[in-house]
Design a protein around this motif. Structure first.
Motif, PDB file in Angstrom:
ATOM      1  N   THR A   1      -3.606  62.807  18.376  1.00 26.23           N
ATOM      2  CA  THR A   1      -5.047  62.672  18.196  1.00 26.23           C
ATOM      3  C   THR A   1      -5.380  61.383  17.450  1.00 26.23           C
ATOM      4  O   THR A   1      -6.329  60.675  17.798  1.00 26.23           O
ATOM      5  CB  THR A   1      -5.610  63.880  17.423  1.00 26.23           C
ATOM      6  N   ALA A   2      -4.588  61.086  16.415  1.00 33.82           N
ATOM      7  CA  ALA A   2      -4.811  59.845  15.670  1.00 33.82           C
ATOM      8  C   ALA A   2      -4.569  58.634  16.560  1.00 33.82           C
ATOM      9  O   ALA A   2      -5.283  57.632  16.487  1.00 33.82           O
ATOM     10  CB  ALA A   2      -3.892  59.795  14.454  1.00 33.82           C
ATOM     11  N   ARG A   3      -3.556  58.733  17.428  1.00 37.37           N
ATOM     12  CA  ARG A   3      -3.258  57.635  18.347  1.00 37.37           C
ATOM     13  C   ARG A   3      -4.424  57.403  19.306  1.00 37.37           C
ATOM     14  O   ARG A   3      -4.800  56.270  19.584  1.00 37.37           O
ATOM     15  CB  ARG A   3      -1.976  57.944  19.119  1.00 37.37           C
ATOM     16  N   ALA A   4      -5.001  58.490  19.810  1.00 43.96           N
ATOM     17  CA  ALA A   4      -6.159  58.366  20.706  1.00 43.96           C
ATOM     18  C   ALA A   4      -7.329  57.705  19.991  1.00 43.96           C
ATOM     19  O   ALA A   4      -8.042  56.880  20.565  1.00 43.96           O
ATOM     20  CB  ALA A   4      -6.560  59.743  21.236  1.00 43.96           C
ATOM     21  N   ALA A   5      -7.519  58.079  18.710  1.00 44.33           N
ATOM     22  CA  ALA A   5      -8.613  57.481  17.934  1.00 44.33           C
ATOM     23  C   ALA A   5      -8.374  55.989  17.715  1.00 44.33           C
ATOM     24  O   ALA A   5      -9.297  55.180  17.849  1.00 44.33           O
ATOM     25  CB  ALA A   5      -8.743  58.204  16.592  1.00 44.33           C
ATOM     26  N   TRP A   6      -7.133  55.613  17.381  1.00 41.63           N
ATOM     27  CA  TRP A   6      -6.816  54.200  17.163  1.00 41.63           C
ATOM     28  C   TRP A   6      -6.962  53.392  18.453  1.00 41.63           C
ATOM     29  O   TRP A   6      -7.442  52.245  18.432  1.00 41.63           O
ATOM     30  CB  TRP A   6      -5.398  54.043  16.615  1.00 41.63           C
ATOM     31  N   ILE A   7      -6.554  53.987  19.573  1.00 39.24           N
ATOM     32  CA  ILE A   7      -6.720  53.288  20.856  1.00 39.24           C
ATOM     33  C   ILE A   7      -8.203  53.069  21.144  1.00 39.24           C
ATOM     34  O   ILE A   7      -8.605  52.026  21.661  1.00 39.24           O
ATOM     35  CB  ILE A   7      -6.038  54.080  21.990  1.00 39.24           C
TER      36      ILE A   7
ATOM     37  N   ALA B   1     -15.178  53.901  24.364  1.00 34.74           N
ATOM     38  CA  ALA B   1     -14.018  53.781  23.479  1.00 34.74           C
ATOM     39  C   ALA B   1     -14.176  54.649  22.235  1.00 34.74           C
ATOM     40  O   ALA B   1     -13.209  55.233  21.745  1.00 34.74           O
ATOM     41  CB  ALA B   1     -13.815  52.323  23.090  1.00 34.74           C
ATOM     42  N   ALA B   2     -15.401  54.756  21.742  1.00 39.18           N
ATOM     43  CA  ALA B   2     -15.652  55.561  20.549  1.00 39.18           C
ATOM     44  C   ALA B   2     -15.415  57.045  20.804  1.00 39.18           C
ATOM     45  O   ALA B   2     -15.168  57.816  19.878  1.00 39.18           O
ATOM     46  CB  ALA B   2     -17.084  55.338  20.072  1.00 39.18           C
ATOM     47  N   LEU B   3     -15.464  57.447  22.080  1.00 41.39           N
ATOM     48  CA  LEU B   3     -15.294  58.857  22.443  1.00 41.39           C
ATOM     49  C   LEU B   3     -13.892  59.161  22.971  1.00 41.39           C
ATOM     50  O   LEU B   3     -13.645  60.254  23.496  1.00 41.39           O
ATOM     51  CB  LEU B   3     -16.321  59.243  23.516  1.00 41.39           C
ATOM     52  N   ASN B   4     -12.971  58.224  22.830  1.00 38.36           N
ATOM     53  CA  ASN B   4     -11.651  58.389  23.442  1.00 38.36           C
ATOM     54  C   ASN B   4     -10.913  59.622  22.945  1.00 38.36           C
ATOM     55  O   ASN B   4     -10.348  60.384  23.742  1.00 38.36           O
ATOM     56  CB  ASN B   4     -10.797  57.145  23.193  1.00 38.36           C
ATOM     57  N   ALA B   5     -10.892  59.847  21.640  1.00 39.37           N
ATOM     58  CA  ALA B   5     -10.131  60.976  21.093  1.00 39.37           C
ATOM     59  C   ALA B   5     -10.615  62.325  21.626  1.00 39.37           C
ATOM     60  O   ALA B   5      -9.815  63.126  22.122  1.00 39.37           O
ATOM     61  CB  ALA B   5     -10.156  60.945  19.566  1.00 39.37           C
ATOM     62  N   PRO B   6     -11.919  62.641  21.540  1.00 40.27           N
ATOM     63  CA  PRO B   6     -12.363  63.941  22.077  1.00 40.27           C
ATOM     64  C   PRO B   6     -12.209  64.053  23.594  1.00 40.27           C
ATOM     65  O   PRO B   6     -11.912  65.136  24.108  1.00 40.27           O
ATOM     66  CB  PRO B   6     -13.842  64.023  21.662  1.00 40.27           C
TER      67      PRO B   6
END
Length: 433
Positions: free
Chosen positions: A155-161, A289-294
């Motif tokens: 999840t953190a990786r998705a947020a950083w990407i 990009a801001a919504l990548n994690a969810p």
């Protein structure tokens, strides 16, 4: 392609490696690595930012207008080679630190060379773009490989990407504006922009260490220094499938940029309006990009066909916009394309990180970058071929692109349907509870 038993083995190994502590706390040096990555991400899309000065090249150097295209063409070709270089050697024969310093140094020095060498001849200018192209071609695969190795929490990786892609979009927007402003002084002054990448070079020298990226134990295991046989760089079929299909993301996106201006000009739009329409592409990418994690947590591999659905739909909107002469719909088309392109670009490193074992991750991301650049090359062949066979006009080109896009939606959907069940439950945070 791998056999079924080998495929399952790679999947299991990928899941094993993926299960790391969710609440990972980065060290101060790792935040320094992140700083270097973010600066590299800002500069990565700016290789063509000096294109506004290309109109002056025929008069300055006495070359044909068509020859000017080689200033970007040579960079794209070398970017493909750079992707192979990163995927083949980095993490094995070459350290991430050395590769990062080399890439940023080549980008900074040879990117800005036309500014420092005021009497540069045409041949040297082309040569500088060749070396510069190799440097910038290393940026995306190198930064993605570092990020996916260093951030263990999915999840953190998705947020950083997502954060990195926001910075990428800002670089694409502001880089062109800055180069355009510097170009008002002289065409060579525009190249001064690349000298500011020295910030990334300094960060790489100070902070980037392989032990902070992959860890000492994993690094020893990867290189066989622990006394065991190094893991083979084997790619599972799902990764290969995604890489092959990813070619069409860049192909369709580049075709969009190549032909939208032509269609709008035929509808009576001026260059300022065309540029404004294309700018919302970047804004849509920032929001996505801001919504990548969810998005990744909710849809996982299904994000891939969804991204192509947006890309294909944008061409349908383009058809309606051209037929009705609606400028507002051209804006909508640019937004839809921006969402699809950005989403597809973010899905790729996430897919690689959950389906590929660490020993093969850098190779997978390197091949992903080769696919990205090949798509840009193939787009010219696609548009030319469609024009020659069916007619070179907006209706034909947009229709052909939409049809190709929906074919890829089906292909991406088949891949997602086949493999998503094996990864939809690989949630790091849940496994830790």
């Amino acid at each position: 392609m791998l056999g079924e038993s080998n495929e399952r083995k790679v999947f299991c190994m990928a899941e094993e490696v993926a299960v790391k502590p969710a609440k990972q706390k980065l060290s101060g040096r790792q935040y320094g690595v992140m700083a270097a990555i973010l600066v590299m991400y800002f500069f990565a899309p700016t290789f063509s930012a000096v294109s506004a000065t290309f109109a002056e090249m025929p008069a300055v150097f006495g070359v044909n207008p068509a020859d000017v295209s080689w200033l970007n063409g040579t960079s794209n070709i070398l970017a493909c080679i750079a992707g192979l270089f990163i995927g083949t050697f980095v993490g094995k024969r070459i350290s991430y630190r050395a590769a990062a310093i080399l890439a940023t140094a080549l980008f900074t020095v040879f990117g800005s060379l036309p500014f420092w060498w005021q009497s540069i001849p045409w041949g040297a200018l082309i040569a500088s773009r060749v070396v510069f192209g190799f440097g910038f071609g290393c940026f995306n695969p190198l930064t993605q490989a570092i990020l996916t190795h260093m951030v263990k929490s999915e999840t953190a990786r998705a947020a950083w990407i997502g954060i990195c892609n926001i910075v990428f979009s800002c670089g694409a927007t502001f880089g062109t504006m800055i180069c355009g402003a510097l170009g008002l002084v002289s065409w060579q002054t525009a190249y001064l922009f690349y000298a500011f990448c020295v910030v990334a070079l300094i960060c790489c020298v100070i902070f980037v260490r392989d032990k902070d990226i992959v860890g000492e134990k994993e690094m020893e295991k990867d290189m066989g220094l622990d006394g065991e046989t190094p893991q083979k760089r084997t790619l599972p079929a799902v990764a290969i499938s995604f890489i092959v299909i990813f070619v069409f993301c860049t192909l369709l996106t580049t075709s969009f940029f190549n032909y939208l201006g032509i269609a709008m000009a035929e509808s009576g739009a001026d260059t300022l309006l065309v540029g404004t329409v294309l700018s919302v592409f970047t804004l849509a990418g920032i929001v996505t990009a801001a919504l990548n994690a969810p998005l990744w947590k909710a849809l996982r591999l299904w994000n891939f066909p969804l991204s192509y659905l947006f890309i294909a739909a944008s061409y349908i909107v383009c058809l309606i916009a051209y037929s009705t002469g609606s400028t507002a719909l051209f804006f909508v088309a640019s937004v839809v394309m921006g969402v699809g392109c950005c989403l597809c670009g973010m899905v790729m490193p996430m897919v690689m990180s959950v389906t590929v074992i660490p020993a093969a991750l850098t190779l997978a991301i390197g091949l992903q970058e080769v696919a990205r650049n090949l798509g840009g090359v193939f787009s010219s062949f696609f548009l030319t071929g469609v024009g020659a066979m069916l007619g070179d006009n907006p209706v034909t080109q947009f229709t052909a692109s939409a049809v190709l896009g929906f074919i890829i939606v089906i292909a991406a959907g088949i891949v997602a349907a086949k493999y998503n069940k094996q990864f939809k439950n690989v949630d790091m945070e849940e496994k830790e509870k």
